[in-house]
Design an enzyme around this catalytic site. Structure first.
Site, PDB file in Angstrom:
ATOM      1  N   THR A   1     -65.483  32.639  -9.027  1.00 44.55           N
ATOM      2  CA  THR A   1     -66.225  33.689  -8.349  1.00 44.55           C
ATOM      3  C   THR A   1     -66.729  33.474  -7.367  1.00 44.55           C
ATOM      4  O   THR A   1     -66.644  32.296  -6.663  1.00 44.55           O
ATOM      5  CB  THR A   1     -67.300  34.007  -9.541  1.00 44.55           C
ATOM      6  N   ASP A   2     -67.344  34.441  -6.831  1.00 45.89           N
ATOM      7  CA  ASP A   2     -68.082  34.265  -5.242  1.00 45.89           C
ATOM      8  C   ASP A   2     -69.409  34.995  -5.117  1.00 45.89           C
ATOM      9  O   ASP A   2     -69.746  35.565  -6.316  1.00 45.89           O
ATOM     10  CB  ASP A   2     -67.068  34.785  -4.140  1.00 45.89           C
ATOM     11  N   ALA A   3     -69.878  35.038  -4.054  1.00 44.38           N
ATOM     12  CA  ALA A   3     -71.474  35.617  -4.117  1.00 44.38           C
ATOM     13  C   ALA A   3     -71.515  36.922  -4.201  1.00 44.38           C
ATOM     14  O   ALA A   3     -72.492  37.560  -4.456  1.00 44.38           O
ATOM     15  CB  ALA A   3     -71.837  35.274  -2.713  1.00 44.38           C
TER      16      ALA A   3
END
Lengths: 169, 169, 169, 169
Positions: C53-55
């Site tokens: 996942t990312d921000a």
């Protein structure tokens, strides 16, 4: 009073270029050699990538060993012989252990500094230490323990010239 | 004769530092602004990380979208407002499509250049183009298509000032 | 009416192993549908990792080419000869191009299905297609184009038996 | 003599789905052993991705913390409440420290088992232990130390029901 060393290393950057861009105009070379010192440290600056963040909005912890490796890679290059050259000579530093202690989170687009030093420059075992900071704020610190191996991944000792090189600092 | 532009951007580097290292001595700022040009391009230089290679001995192909994002990030910062600032304003460029064509492999420790340009600076849709090179040798080229969205990930239009910004080049 | 086949493939799992373990609690069967179709398709199910996942709180787009590769890897193994075996025979499928179109985001801990098919089973060029879904919802679709190469990364043609294998479906 | 339990958990798989599919070909059962032990342990099986390897031909060391997180994630889900649910309740396990000791390399396409256990189930601090194996061969072992935090990343204590949950094994 300490002298102010310039930094030796490859600098990575970004910039807008006009259509008339001439590659010859760009110079990423930074010249500086730090010699007379018993305790050297290399400095790697990097910008946090979006892909390095996670759903908590901060840099994912598994990114730090990658940054440490980047720091170690710069350290060896600055010492005089890049790890790519080590490998070409049949000398590998196999990762035997890593430890990272996280102190403060990093975020997308921040500039982060990795300070790498050599804690144990042995003939069969080499230990690096790392401090990862953002403008003086400690983000994480860690160590990586490496065993010296050949291209066949079997244990070997460091060649004398490389041992001399890493024991010089 | 073309003028030789200096490059605007954050430069990332490494270097050995003595124990007496003084942070104030280090300056990674590179100042340069390129203005009068209809076709701007940003340049990001990076060093290939060991973690980015795979068992074929070359950079894994899924690394290139990460580099493209890094280039896009530098492009926007150089334009005048970083993507981190876009996000803080509630404006996102959601990735809608990526395409990469691989031409030549990259290897550990090589210096790679990412040239980013804006192919389609729309109000609802923005397309970036990328050329990834190693000293003039084309490694890969690609595009990323983005839809403009808000913090809620719903479609929206770009604020006027950002539209003006990206349409300026 | 199609029969409900069990799925052939490598299953990856996790579970607590107490002494008092109750097998009746098991309920993680992989579901699959076989449509009335002459073309084969492989199904890979994976659980989204936090690191993916990312921000933005969703899976980072550069993760999808990794999932596609995982799907392609399962496809070849199921066909009868794993890509590891291909490599051991000196046959590589060098990635020449990737395209991914993103339709809906994936999030941490979700179960995602990668459906892989062979769009073009050529002697010198092989194209795979992918549909990435979450319980029937299309998350992304893409293609990867590969050139056949030897261990030296030079172009070669597929051995006859591998060509027969991939043209069989 | 221990009973041979099936494993509770999420199973990830792949398979070709031809019309003529023969279920009798299925032979990818995950094996697991339950030792006579009061402590619970979760088992996660995964297949090594090409993207996880590096130019040494083996799995890159920074992949192991990702696998450990995957194991920890399965552990909590199997315990009764997934980490996604923890997060939705405003409870986070912030990574405070990781340690990994590497014993034997893993390679592309191998099936790897991650055995996760809970070493310290505290109210403010939780420590997990991991053994990563390939068919009984120890590849790596490690620990991750976590501090309990809220959605604001500030320290807090575990809710009673979650504390009871993790102290149950």
């Amino acid at each position: 009073m300490c002298p102010q060393p310039r930094i030796r290393g490859a600098f990575f950057g970004g910039g807008l270029l006009p259509i008339s861009y001439q590659p010859s105009a760009v110079s990423y070379q930074v010249r500086a050699r730090v010699v007379d010192n018993p305790n050297m440290e290399s400095l790697t600056e990097l910008r946090v990538r979006y892909a390095e963040t996670d759903a908590m909005g901060i840099v994912h912890h598994a990114t730090y060993p990658v940054w440490m490796e980047l720091g170690r890679s710069d350290f060896l290059r600055e010492l005089g012989q890049s790890y790519a050259e080590w490998e070409a000579r049949g000398v590998r530093l196999v990762v035997n252990e890593i430890r990272v202690r996280f102190r403060s989170p990093a975020r997308y687009d921040e500039l982060v500094q990795v300070r790498t030093s050599l804690l144990e420059p042995g003939r069969r075992r080499v230990v690096f230490g790392y401090r990862i900071e953002r403008d003086g704020v400690l983000l994480a610190e860690g160590e990586s323990v490496h065993l010296v191996a050949g291209s066949d991944n079997r244990a070997r000792v460091l060649p004398d010239d490389l041992l001399t090189l890493i024991q010089r600092p």
